[in-house]
Design a protein around this motif. Structure first.
Motif, PDB file in Angstrom:
ATOM      1  N   THR A 165      31.568  50.138   5.141  1.00  0.00           N
ATOM      2  CA  THR A 165      31.146  50.091   6.540  1.00  0.00           C
ATOM      3  C   THR A 165      30.321  48.846   6.822  1.00  0.00           C
ATOM      4  OG1 THR A 165      31.077  52.518   6.547  1.00  0.00           O
ATOM      5  CG2 THR A 165      29.976  51.388   8.352  1.00  0.00           C
ATOM      6  N   THR A 209      35.005  53.702   7.199  1.00  0.00           N
ATOM      7  CA  THR A 209      35.062  53.393   8.627  1.00  0.00           C
ATOM      8  C   THR A 209      35.533  54.601   9.431  1.00  0.00           C
ATOM      9  OG1 THR A 209      35.572  51.083   8.073  1.00  0.00           O
ATOM     10  CG2 THR A 209      35.991  51.793  10.332  1.00  0.00           C
ATOM     11  N   THR A 210      36.527  55.317   8.904  1.00  0.00           N
ATOM     12  CA  THR A 210      37.066  56.490   9.616  1.00  0.00           C
ATOM     13  C   THR A 210      36.025  57.591   9.730  1.00  0.00           C
ATOM     14  OG1 THR A 210      39.281  55.968   8.787  1.00  0.00           O
ATOM     15  CG2 THR A 210      38.913  58.200   9.628  1.00  0.00           C
ATOM     16  N   THR A 214      40.463  63.027   1.257  1.00  0.00           N
ATOM     17  CA  THR A 214      41.419  62.126   1.897  1.00  0.00           C
ATOM     18  C   THR A 214      41.761  60.953   0.993  1.00  0.00           C
ATOM     19  OG1 THR A 214      40.541  62.723   4.080  1.00  0.00           O
ATOM     20  CG2 THR A 214      41.822  60.690   3.916  1.00  0.00           C
ATOM     21  N   PHE A 263      43.663  56.040   6.739  1.00  0.00           N
ATOM     22  CA  PHE A 263      42.937  56.294   7.987  1.00  0.00           C
ATOM     23  C   PHE A 263      43.641  57.361   8.822  1.00  0.00           C
ATOM     24  CE2 PHE A 263      45.845  52.811   8.889  1.00  0.00           C
ATOM     25  CZ  PHE A 263      46.419  53.199  10.077  1.00  0.00           C
ATOM     26  N   TRP A 264      44.983  57.411   8.758  1.00  0.00           N
ATOM     27  CA  TRP A 264      45.724  58.439   9.504  1.00  0.00           C
ATOM     28  C   TRP A 264      45.435  59.816   8.927  1.00  0.00           C
ATOM     29  CZ3 TRP A 264      49.697  61.790   8.001  1.00  0.00           C
ATOM     30  CH2 TRP A 264      50.334  62.483   9.042  1.00  0.00           C
ATOM     31  N   LEU A 303      38.417  51.639   4.408  1.00  0.00           N
ATOM     32  CA  LEU A 303      39.045  52.319   5.534  1.00  0.00           C
ATOM     33  C   LEU A 303      38.504  53.734   5.709  1.00  0.00           C
ATOM     34  CD1 LEU A 303      42.754  51.178   5.013  1.00  0.00           C
ATOM     35  CD2 LEU A 303      41.132  50.330   6.712  1.00  0.00           C
ATOM     36  N   THR A 304      38.297  54.422   4.585  1.00  0.00           N
ATOM     37  CA  THR A 304      37.794  55.795   4.655  1.00  0.00           C
ATOM     38  C   THR A 304      36.381  55.832   5.212  1.00  0.00           C
ATOM     39  OG1 THR A 304      39.147  56.318   2.717  1.00  0.00           O
ATOM     40  CG2 THR A 304      37.469  57.918   3.336  1.00  0.00           C
ATOM     41  N   GLY A 359      42.751  60.612   7.361  1.00  0.00           N
ATOM     42  CA  GLY A 359      41.363  60.916   7.705  1.00  0.00           C
ATOM     43  C   GLY A 359      41.221  61.457   9.111  1.00  0.00           C
ATOM     44  N   ILE A 360      41.893  60.826  10.062  1.00  0.00           N
ATOM     45  CA  ILE A 360      41.831  61.306  11.440  1.00  0.00           C
ATOM     46  C   ILE A 360      42.456  62.699  11.555  1.00  0.00           C
ATOM     47  CG2 ILE A 360      42.678  60.870  13.780  1.00  0.00           C
ATOM     48  CD1 ILE A 360      42.481  57.874  13.154  1.00  0.00           C
ATOM     49  N   GLN A 410      40.034  65.223  10.226  1.00  0.00           N
ATOM     50  CA  GLN A 410      38.955  65.461  11.183  1.00  0.00           C
ATOM     51  C   GLN A 410      39.411  66.386  12.311  1.00  0.00           C
ATOM     52  OE1 GLN A 410      38.109  61.332  12.101  1.00  0.00           O
ATOM     53  NE2 GLN A 410      36.141  61.430  11.051  1.00  0.00           N
TER      54      GLN A 410
END
Length: 343
Positions: free
Chosen positions: A298, A289-290, A217, A155-156, A286-287, A158-159, A162
């Motif tokens: 999701t 959701t991110t 990612t 998730f980190w 997690l991906t 992914g953010i 982005q």
């Protein structure tokens, strides 16, 4: 002739043994899942609906969900439904879990397969090159990359992707599976395949752009495992007698690496692919959701937040079936690649 029959018979026995063992393992896995969800404290129907319905409606929902039945009756209904393809009906959604899986699975499958292909491609290439140039700059860089990328939370990453590729540079969309500005037809639900089938190249390109960042990612995180596995197995294979004999005959290093050592070094990697598939599904949650990816991950997070344990049980059951099926396929492929695993 006798040797050929023995080999084919051994392979047949190996495949039949794996086919017989897979339902037993799936049965134990689903039983454990059923028991874990039943020992959770509280009433799942009341937790999902809360104060939004009356006491009479809560009782009716409990009766419809079978919560009031003895646990053995619930277990028999659950296993019978799985055998018939019925994964249950959520408390907070009018659709059945099977319908939700059909609607959401194409998105998760596209993301997972794209990430797996990317991870295997990067892992095989970087691992083979690292083994070929052991302790050189390429090898050290590959090992450092594998350690850092696998340790990074998906998730980190992914953010961070982005922020860089979408917000700062504007190269890729931030999330979702398709742009709201594009009208499209998706008969199969697999957007890349639908783009080819309908010859809608704008739709295909847009779908690929949306898939690229979440797929990269997730694939990069999993590639760290394959880099280390391929490197270690390639180094062991390159020290074997038949590789030394190939060098003694004057065969070039690149040909020895890819035509002689690569196939045998790949056998343990195929096994790890099956094990990583389960981690890939977890990473996909997690991906998704991110990146607001409309897949099963999701949907699962949404049902968990709503405490709809009936839907959670159904979706996790589907994931369990997928993991067991992929593990069975990997075992069969291993039996074809390496005759030693059949005995």
């Amino acid at each position: 002739m006798v040797a050929t029959r023995a080999r084919s018979g051994s392979l047949r026995a190996y495949v039949l043994g794996r086919l017989a063992f897979a339902p037993v393992f799936l049965f134990l896995l689903l039983t454990l899942l059923f028991l874990l969800l039943r020992v959770m404290p509280g009433d799942p129907v009341a937790a999902a609906l809360g104060d939004r319905v009356s006491a009479e409606q809560l009782d009716a929902r409990r009766e419809a969900a079978g919560i009031n039945d003895p646990i053995l009756v619930q277990y028999g209904r659950y296993m019978g439904g799985v055998l018939q393809g019925d994964l249950g009906t959520p408390v907070t959604d009018p659709r059945s879990v099977s319908r939700i899986v059909i609607d959401r699975f194409p998105a998760t499958f596209e993301l997972t397969m794209f990430a797996m292909l990317l991870a295997v491609g990067i892992g095989v290439l970087a691992g083979a090159v690292g083994a070929r140039f052991r302790d050189g700059p390429l090898d050290v860089g590959g090992r450092l990359f594998a350690i850092l990328i696998y340790a990074a939370p998906v998730f980190w990453l992914g953010i961070l992707a982005q922020l860089l590729f979408a917000n700062r540079w504007g190269l890729l969309p931030t999330g979702n599976r398709m742009s709201a500005r594009i009208s499209y037809e998706a008969p199969t639900g697999f957007y890349l395949l639908d783009g080819f089938l309908t010859r809608d190249w704008t739709f295909l390109w847009t779908a690929f752009q949306h898939l690229l960042m979440p797929g990269l990612t997730l694939g990069l995180v999993i590639s760290g495992v394959f880099i280390r596995m391929v490197r270690v197995n390639m180094l062991q294979t390159l020290r074997s007698d038949y590789v030394e004999a190939a060098h003694a005959r004057g065969i070039g290093g690149r040909r020895v690496l890819f035509r002689h050592a690569f196939k045998n070094a790949l056998v343990p990697v195929v096994t790890i692919m099956g094990l990583q598939f389960a981690l890939l599904l977890g990473g996909a949650i997690l991906t998704e959701t991110t990146f607001s990816w409309p897949g099963l991950g999701t949907a699962l997070v949404g049902f968990i937040n709503r405490r709809d344990y009936v839907a959670v049980q159904g979706i996790v059951t589907f994931f369990a079936i997928m993991v067991v099926s992929v593990s069975l396929l990997i075992d069969i492929i291993n039996g074809l690649l390496d005759p030693r695993v059949r005995y």
